[in-house]
Structures are given as structure tokens and as C-alpha cells.
Design a protein around this motif. Structure first.
Motif, PDB file in Angstrom:
ATOM      1  N   GLU A 402      28.159   5.418 -14.443  1.00  0.00           N
ATOM      2  CA  GLU A 402      28.683   4.405 -15.362  1.00  0.00           C
ATOM      3  C   GLU A 402      29.898   4.918 -16.135  1.00  0.00           C
ATOM      4  N   VAL A 403      29.846   6.177 -16.584  1.00  0.00           N
ATOM      5  CA  VAL A 403      30.990   6.741 -17.308  1.00  0.00           C
ATOM      6  C   VAL A 403      32.204   6.821 -16.393  1.00  0.00           C
ATOM      7  N   ALA A 404      31.995   7.250 -15.150  1.00  0.00           N
ATOM      8  CA  ALA A 404      33.113   7.335 -14.204  1.00  0.00           C
ATOM      9  C   ALA A 404      33.693   5.953 -13.922  1.00  0.00           C
ATOM     10  N   SER A 405      32.839   4.949 -13.763  1.00  0.00           N
ATOM     11  CA  SER A 405      33.318   3.586 -13.513  1.00  0.00           C
ATOM     12  C   SER A 405      34.122   3.060 -14.690  1.00  0.00           C
ATOM     13  N   LEU A 406      33.614   3.296 -15.904  1.00  0.00           N
ATOM     14  CA  LEU A 406      34.312   2.861 -17.102  1.00  0.00           C
ATOM     15  C   LEU A 406      35.658   3.571 -17.237  1.00  0.00           C
ATOM     16  N   ALA A 407      35.665   4.885 -17.058  1.00  0.00           N
ATOM     17  CA  ALA A 407      36.908   5.652 -17.191  1.00  0.00           C
ATOM     18  C   ALA A 407      37.937   5.193 -16.164  1.00  0.00           C
TER      19      ALA A 407
END
Length: 476
Positions: A402-407
Motif C-alpha cells: 500500500e505504501v509503494a502504491s501510494l508513493a
């Protein structure tokens, strides 16, 4: 005690590291020492900000070779530095050697402090002995993997990399520039974070202030490079940033820089902030000059959103689609930064485009900001963004995917569209930053050294036994 005996004790206290003498320092000297300790940001590292007492240590600091625990530097005679003579104090601050002769790790920036003058060391000593409340509590010990746990190894490192000699003014430069260099390269230890490190974790001074990794954060290029550095900033821009931790539509301080703003820079005089800015803005770029102009890391991105991509879908279905980053942004970020990331009019919630955190050369600081949040105090203002990592105060914990997708969504629309991060990249930052190969290399080196020594010893014993055997079998 006679006057002669007192003078002798005072002299011994000045030159024998294990002896401290009770002295009374003037308020003016103590106040000067407090100002220097503020410039050096001692409290940021030597205080556990989760319930710890000032200067009592206990703050875990991530490093590429393991976690280092800060020490108690209050004048406690049992647990702190209350028994330090001024000479012992000076050796610790400037040479990285404790009163008992053990070496400090350069997470304590004695490499920078080594340039501080005797007069300033004297003032610091007065402050720590008389202006700091003793805390009778032992700080947790640092436990690094072998062979980094052998502090004596730092003796060789210091011979190679610790500067010798205190600050000397450059007569070709102005008094303001020289004062700025003294503060920036000394007490404020800017190069400790903003200069890249070599194989042995030494500062690569040929690339001074051109950027370096500090735990989970990246301290960016602050040279006068107009593209990668802060060459596009004016003198007032830099002074404003140092006082407030914010420069609208360009940069906001987080991580260790937020601590430096909160505990140090905002408390310095305008004259000293201007001196620091004068020096920093003179530091040349480490990059070869480029003929063509390029946008700075403060100029990329624009307002945008992908709300229509997942509108009408439930949350779980939206996360499974190509617009997962946009949906995570809408659910967790838009309420503060706006649906199209333009922030608020007063700049309290910053725009995510034309923002150094989203448009640098790497994705480290955006990942770190998402995982660790922002917590910065300046005057009566408190800039706060909750973390989205594993912390107890994280209202929402995002996993690595999720963090990678958001970033990646933020990079694509609001920052450096050429950047992309993976869940593995997120895990590295979640772990506290990238590890160094130095530990493994040192372990291999020690193993190889021991092996060679054993082979030499075995060979010597074999030769000796053969000679004895020959002598015993020789005919008479």
C-alpha cells in the motif's frame, strides 16, 4: 585546603581525564555554553523523546552498522559525566574518547566538533556541569555486532578520518562567512548528515553537503547547485527555512531535520542564521557543470487526481485495480492535502507538487514521511502529520504494498514521474534504512586474519617439530 593545594588540584583536574574539580562558573559563561549546546543540538540525540529526561540518553539511533544508544551526558557522577574534568570533556567532544579511554562511535559528531575552539569547549563544559540537571539513571548500552562492538577499532578510524586542529578563519573571506563555516561545519555539524559516506563510513569531503542517507531519511543536496541543490534559494529563503522548517511550495523539514529545527536552529540569533546561510550558499556543487538547464526538485508536478478511476467501486475492489494508489491517497491523504494535492492556503498542509519530498532523485523521503509522519515544533506552531507505519499513534497502518502504491501515485502526478518504488524499498525504510556491508566485510576480514594467523602458527609448529625429530634421529 590551602590555596596552593587548591591550585594544584585545579591543575591536575585540567590535565588528568579521571579527575574533576568543583568549579563555580559565571552565569554569562553558562548561558554561552547553553547557546553552543543548542547550536550543537545535543538534546535531540541525548534525550529519549518518548518520556525520557533531557540529556539523559537512551535514544536508539539507527545506523548502517546497527542501533546505537545515546548516552547520559548530565552531570550525574554515577551515570553521566559529572566526574569528567574539562580535559576529559574536551577529549570526548573533539576526539571521541571517553574519560575511561574507550572510544565513542562517530554517531556522536566529534568529527565536526573537533574544530571547536578551546573557549567554546570551556563554555560547553561550564553549561553541562552547572546548567544541566543531573539525572541519576543509566542509559541502555550500545550493542553492535562483532567486530563493531570492539571500540578500540575506532582508534584506526580516527587516525584516518578525524580532522586535527581547531577552526582557523580564512583571511580571504568575510567575518560573516567565517562565522557561518565555523557553525555549519562545527557545532551545527551539517556535513554529518548532508555529506555522503564512503566504504568505511567516513564523510566524503570531495562531495561536501551533496546529500547522504541518515537512517530512514535522506539528507538532500544543500550545495549551491541550482538543479539538485538549493542554488535557487535566496539568503532569506534559507534563513526562513532554518527558523521555521518550512518554505512554502518548496520544502518542509521532517525526520532529523525537523528535530534540528525544533531544538536548534530556530533558537539561534538572526546574525548566526544569516552567517550559516552565507556559508552554505557558497558551497559548490559536487556535480560536473551541465550546459543545459533542468528543472529543480522544487518545480516538478501539478494538481491532478484519479477519483473517476475508482468512483462507484467499494474500497476492496478499488484497491485491486490500477487506481489503488489514488484510492489510498483519497482515503488517507486528501482530507489534509486536498483531492488534487494542492494543500491548504496557509501552507500548514503543504502542496505535494513543487515539493522537494516528492521530486528528488530518490523516493526515500516520501516513503519515510508516509511511514514516520512529521512532528516539528517552531515557536507556538506544531506541524504534525500522523505516521502510517507500525507506531502506536498510527491511526492507519499501511502495509508495504500500500505504501509503494501510494508513493508511486504521488510521484506520477505530483513529483518526479521517473521515480518508482517497490514494497522491498518500503521494507528497507521501515527497518530504519539500508544496512552497510561494512559489518560483513569486517567479519570476513577478522576471520581471514585469524585463519592466516592459525596457518602461520601451525606451520611454525610443524617446522619446529620436524627439526626436533631430525635431531633426535641423527646418528651419533
Amino acid at each position: 585546603m590551602t590555596t596552593k593545594t587548591f591550585v594544584l588540584a585545579l591543575a591536575l583536574g585540567a590535565f588528568l581525564p579521571g579527575i574533576s574539580t568543583a568549579q563555580e562558573f559565571s552565569k554569562e559563561l553558562v548561558d554561552r555554553g547553553k547557546y553552543l549546546a543548542t547550536a550543537a543540538d545535543c538534546i535531540a540525540c541525548h534525550t529519549n523523546h518518548h518520556g525520557g529526561e533531557p540529556m539523559a540518553g537512551g535514544l536508539p539511533m539507527a545506523s548502517p552498522v546497527g542501533t546505537i544508544m545515546s548516552t547520559n551526558i548530565t552531570p550525574s557522577k554515577q551515570f553521566g559525566i559529572g566526574n569528567y574534568s574539562e580535559a576529559a570533556f574536551a577529549n570526548a567532544v573533539r576526539k571521541g574518547v571517553r574519560a575511561d579511554g574507550a572510544n565513542l562511535y562517530p554517531a556522536m559528531p566529534y568529527v565536526s566538533y573537533s574544530v571547536m575552539t578551546d573557549e567554546d569547549i570551556h563554555a560547553l563544559y561550564a553549561y553541562f556541569m552547572q546548567g544541566v540537571e543531573p539525572v541519576e539513571k543509566e542509559a541502555p548500552q550500545t550493542s553492535l555486532p562483532f567486530p563493531m562492538n570492539i571500540r578500540a577499532s575506532m582508534m584506526g578510524w580516527n587516525l584516518l578520518f578525524r580532522p586535527s586542529g581547531t577552526h582557523v578563519d580564512d583571511p580571504q573571506r568575510s567575518a560573516e562567512w567565517n562565522r557561518g563555516r565555523y557553525l555549519a561545519e562545527g557545532a551545527a555539524h551539517c556535513s554529518t548528515c548532508h555529506t555522503p559516506r564512503g566504504l568505511l563510513m567516513q564523510e566524503q569531503k570531495a562531495a561536501n553537503l551533496s546529500g547522504g542517507q541518515v537512517g530512514p531519511w535522506y539528507a538532500p543536496d544543500i550545495t549551491n547547485d541550482k538543479v539538485t541543490g538549493i542554488g535557487s534559494w535566496s539568503q532569506q529563503d534559507l534563513v526562513t527555512y532554518l527558523k521555521t522548517g518550512r518554505l512554502d511550495h518548496r520544502a518542509q523539514a521532517a525526520g532529523s531535520m525537523a528535530e534540528a529545527i525544533s531544538y536548534s536552529f530556530q533558537h539561534l540569533t538572526d546574525a548566526d542564521l544569516n552567517a550559516i546561510a552565507t556559508y552554505i550558499r557558497s558551497v559548490p556543487s559536487a556535480r560536473p557543470a551541465k550546459e543545459t538547464a533542468a528543472p529543480t526538485r522544487f518545480d516538478l508536478g501539478s494538481a491532478a487526481n484519479e477519483l473517476t478511476g475508482f468512483r462507484g467501486q467499494n474500497y476492496a475492489k478499488g484497491l485491486a485495480g490500477v487506481n489503488s494508489g489514488a484510492q489510498i491517497y483519497s482515503a488517507n491523504c486528501a482530507s489534509c492535502h486536498g483531492f488534487n494535492a494542492e494543500g491548504t492556503g496557509d501552507g500548514y498542509y503543504p502542496s505535494l507538487f513543487k515539493n522537494a519530498a516528492t521530486a528528488g532523485d530518490n523516493g526515500v523521503n516520501l516513503i519515510a514521511t508516509i511511514l514516520y509522519g512529521v512532528d516539528r515544533h517552531t515557536g507556538d506552531d506544531h506541524a504534525f502529520m500522523p505516521p502510517f507505519g507500525d507506531q502506536s499513534n498510527a491511526l492507519t497502518s499501511l502495509n508495504n504494498v500500500e505504501v509503494a502504491s501510494l508513493a508511486n501515485y504521488i510521484f506520477k502526478h505530483y513529483g518526479n514521474a521517473d521515480l518508482a518504488v517497490t514494497p522491498d524499498d518500503v521494507q528497507v525504510i521501515r527497518n530504519g534504512g539500508s544496512a552497510s556491508n561494512l559489518v560483513v566485510m569486517a567479519q570476513i576480514g577478522v576471520g581471514a586474519g585469524v585463519t592466516v594467523a592459525l596457518v602461520v602458527l601451525a606451520t611454525g609448529l610443524y617446522v619446529l617439530l620436524r627439526r626436533r625429530h631430525r635431531k633426535s634421529t641423527m646418528p651419533l
